[in-house]
Design a protein around this motif. Structure first.
Motif, PDB file in Angstrom:
ATOM      1  N   ASP A  81      29.206  56.131   6.999  1.00 56.85           N
ATOM      2  CA  ASP A  81      29.964  56.319   8.239  1.00 56.85           C
ATOM      3  C   ASP A  81      30.563  54.998   8.711  1.00 56.85           C
ATOM      4  OD1 ASP A  81      29.354  58.996   8.189  1.00 56.85           O
ATOM      5  OD2 ASP A  81      27.755  58.872   9.712  1.00 56.85           O
TER       6      ASP A  81
ATOM      7  N   ARG B  94      33.507  54.131   6.492  1.00 53.28           N
ATOM      8  CA  ARG B  94      34.661  54.968   6.834  1.00 53.28           C
ATOM      9  C   ARG B  94      35.330  54.460   8.115  1.00 53.28           C
ATOM     10  NH1 ARG B  94      31.064  59.617   5.643  1.00 53.28           N
ATOM     11  NH2 ARG B  94      31.495  60.197   3.488  1.00 53.28           N
ATOM     12  N   ALA B  95      34.462  54.135   9.104  1.00 53.70           N
ATOM     13  CA  ALA B  95      35.013  53.626  10.367  1.00 53.70           C
ATOM     14  C   ALA B  95      35.749  52.306  10.143  1.00 53.70           C
ATOM     15  CB  ALA B  95      33.889  53.452  11.395  1.00 53.70           C
TER      16      ALA B  95
ATOM     17  N   TYR C 214      37.109  51.256   7.338  1.00 55.77           N
ATOM     18  CA  TYR C 214      38.326  51.548   6.569  1.00 55.77           C
ATOM     19  C   TYR C 214      39.405  52.157   7.470  1.00 55.77           C
ATOM     20  CZ  TYR C 214      41.389  53.528   3.016  1.00 55.77           C
ATOM     21  OH  TYR C 214      42.485  53.852   2.266  1.00 55.77           O
ATOM     22  N   SER C 215      38.972  53.068   8.357  1.00 52.65           N
ATOM     23  CA  SER C 215      39.900  53.697   9.290  1.00 52.65           C
ATOM     24  C   SER C 215      40.496  52.649  10.244  1.00 52.65           C
ATOM     25  CB  SER C 215      39.182  54.777  10.078  1.00 52.65           C
ATOM     26  OG  SER C 215      40.017  55.348  11.032  1.00 52.65           O
ATOM     27  N   ALA C 216      39.643  51.764  10.752  1.00 49.79           N
ATOM     28  CA  ALA C 216      40.124  50.721  11.662  1.00 49.79           C
ATOM     29  C   ALA C 216      41.094  49.799  10.929  1.00 49.79           C
ATOM     30  CB  ALA C 216      38.949  49.930  12.219  1.00 49.79           C
ATOM     31  N   GLN C 217      40.807  49.486   9.700  1.00 48.69           N
ATOM     32  CA  GLN C 217      41.671  48.599   8.921  1.00 48.69           C
ATOM     33  C   GLN C 217      43.021  49.294   8.666  1.00 48.69           C
ATOM     34  OE1 GLN C 217      40.221  47.574   5.065  1.00 48.69           O
ATOM     35  NE2 GLN C 217      41.739  45.964   4.755  1.00 48.69           N
ATOM     36  N   SER C 218      42.971  50.583   8.398  1.00 49.25           N
ATOM     37  CA  SER C 218      44.200  51.335   8.139  1.00 49.25           C
ATOM     38  C   SER C 218      45.090  51.404   9.360  1.00 49.25           C
ATOM     39  CB  SER C 218      43.880  52.748   7.677  1.00 49.25           C
ATOM     40  OG  SER C 218      43.183  52.749   6.458  1.00 49.25           O
ATOM     41  N   GLN C 219      44.463  51.484  10.533  1.00 46.12           N
ATOM     42  CA  GLN C 219      45.233  51.597  11.779  1.00 46.12           C
ATOM     43  C   GLN C 219      45.878  50.275  12.157  1.00 46.12           C
ATOM     44  OE1 GLN C 219      42.586  53.235  14.694  1.00 46.12           O
ATOM     45  NE2 GLN C 219      42.596  55.272  13.755  1.00 46.12           N
ATOM     46  N   THR C 220      45.263  49.160  11.733  1.00 47.98           N
ATOM     47  CA  THR C 220      45.821  47.863  12.096  1.00 47.98           C
ATOM     48  C   THR C 220      46.951  47.465  11.162  1.00 47.98           C
ATOM     49  OG1 THR C 220      44.160  46.700  10.797  1.00 47.98           O
ATOM     50  CG2 THR C 220      43.712  47.022  13.162  1.00 47.98           C
ATOM     51  N   GLU C 221      47.140  48.128  10.080  1.00 46.55           N
ATOM     52  CA  GLU C 221      48.173  47.754   9.140  1.00 46.55           C
ATOM     53  C   GLU C 221      49.495  48.325   9.479  1.00 46.55           C
ATOM     54  OE1 GLU C 221      46.744  48.857   5.248  1.00 46.55           O
ATOM     55  OE2 GLU C 221      45.361  47.187   5.191  1.00 46.55           O
TER      56      GLU C 221
END
Length: 101
Positions: free
Chosen positions: A88, A91-92, A94-101
């Motif tokens: 978890d 995933r969080a 990875y999700s945070a990293q994806s949103q900052t890109e």
């Protein structure tokens, strides 16, 4: 039997001696039987004690084994939960990293 015929006294004496020998033999046999019975009883008691000790030891080992199995299941569940939390968190992240890109 080296006794003259008609010598009742010698025959009676001889028979009395033989009777005493037989009586002594019977007494020795009775004592030997009593000792054997006593030893048999002691062995039976030892066997009962060994069986009782074995039963207690087996019961104790089974209880310890059940406790160890229960502990292993608990640790496996805790490990699974820790893996889930780690996934978890990944995933969080990875999700945070994806949103900052």
């Amino acid at each position: 039997l080296s006794v003259r015929a008609g010598d009742d006294s010698a025959i009676k004496s001889y028979l009395a001696g033989r009777l005493e020998q037989a009586s002594n033999l019977n007494e020795r046999q009775a004592k030997a039987l009593q000792i054997a019975q006593s030893e048999h009883q002691a062995l039976e008691n030892q066997l009962k004690n060994c069986q009782h000790n074995l039963a207690n030891e087996t019961q104790s080992k089974l209880a310890t084994q059940a406790q160890a199995e229960s502990q292993a299941k608990l640790l496996a569940a805790e490990s699974h939960q820790a893996k889930q939390r780690a996934l978890d968190a990944l995933r969080a992240a990875y999700s945070a990293q994806s949103q900052t890109e």
